[in-house]
Design a protein around this motif. Structure first.
Motif: not given
Length: 342
Positions: A42-47, A59-72
């Protein structure tokens, strides 16, 4: 050396001390994983779709959300297969790959958190030059540098772990292929590997933490100099979400990896759950609930979606009409082919 056995796969013990609660824990982890995916997507889509959020901070928050998905995703699906389906074995290459990607993505996230703290420092302490300093080119290079730092910090310890001979069984007392748990199965001296892993994790975590602390020291000093209470609140609200994630992430990793080995495995596993489950699931909610722009963007997206459905009522009626026509067509074909009424 003749008595060494070639290990082709490992067995993840997960949580043997909670054997009777494994299924319940699996259901909880499944719900947390789905919530993590939903929140961060949702964060990625909204941004991505809100042009007002096309700024360095988001932009950094977008990348952070991507990393959170990949880590988990690098850890939790295998844990779910183990707890819910009983598939506890993991091949040797898959185990090393999981170990590498978990630490590579985690190290990249810590460097990215330091980059985000620098972004907030420039925005609050030097706002007039913010647009010129945090250019699109610099933001892209900072994200690339974060990934490069994670790669360099992880590749050597992983190569050293892969070169160890394993002869003390193949049961890993963890819920994923953690390097510390793997080294306990080695039948050779692991002091060099432990030393390299310690310095690598210390250099990555502590250097990014020091950079973050220095940035926030300047930020807090600048905020305290603001005269109006509303100005202080607005300035601090842009940093509070990031600060909460920093405390959760750094606290758990420093406890796990920036200290001598030999602690209780059960405590290590519980602390690891903070990085693999708690932080990724809380991150989107912390940023969305404590950030007015993100909340407004989420509300606008839902309102737009609801308005689109309301202005196109034929979508639902069209589906029902097609369903009725298909049913009628099927009955006519049946009557033509069958001797008895359908």
């Amino acid at each position: 050396m003749e008595n060494l056995t070639i290990i082709t796969d490992f067995i993840l013990l997960d949580f043997p001390e909670l054997h009777q609660l494994e299924y319940s824990m699996g259901v909880f982890l499944l719900a947390s994983y789905l919530l993590t995916l939903a929140g961060n997507i949702t964060i990625i889509f909204i941004i991505t779709h809100n042009h007002q959020l096309h700024t360095p901070m988001y932009f950094f928050l977008w990348n952070l959300s991507c990393l959170e998905i990949l880590i988990t995703t690098s850890v939790v699906p295998k844990v779910l297969a183990s707890l819910l389906l009983g598939f506890r074995s993991i091949s040797y290459p898959a185990c090393l790959s999981q170990c590498y990607f978990f630490f590579f993505l985690g190290s990249s996230e810590f460097v990215l958190l330091a980059v985000m703290s620098y972004d907030r420092y420039v925005a609050i302490c030097n706002p007039l030059c913010y647009a010129s300093i945090m250019s699109t080119k610099l933001c892209l290079w900072l994200v690339v540098a974060s990934c490069a730092a994670g790669f360099l910090a992880t590749i050597l310890p992983t190569i050293l772990v892969a070169g160890l001979p394993f002869c003390h069984g193949n049961e890993i007392d963890h819920f994923f292929c953690d390097s510390l748990a793997l080294m306990k199965l080695a039948c050779s001296d692991t002091s060099l590997v432990e030393l390299v892993s310690f310095f690598s994790s210390s250099a990555t975590i502590l250097s990014s933490l020091i950079f973050t602390v220095v940035s926030y020291t300047y930020i807090i000093t600048t905020i305290l100099k603001i005269q109006s209470a509303s100005g202080k609140h607005k300035a601090f609200s842009t940093c509070s979400s990031h600060l909460i994630i920093v405390i959760l992430g750094y606290g758990s990793c420093i406890f796990m990896y920036v200290r001598p080995s030999g602690s209780n495995p059960s405590i290590n596993k519980m602390v690891s759950l903070i990085n693999t489950v708690l932080t990724p699931v809380l991150s989107p909610f912390i940023f969305s609930l404590r950030n007015k722009q993100v909340k407004d963007a989420v509300k606008a997206a839902f309102i737009s979606w609801a308005g689109y459905l309301k202005s196109n009522p034929k979508l639902g009626h069209g589906f029902s009409k097609r369903k009725q026509e298909n049913g009628k067509k099927g009955r006519n074909e049946c009557k033509a082919k069958c001797l008895f009424p359908c």
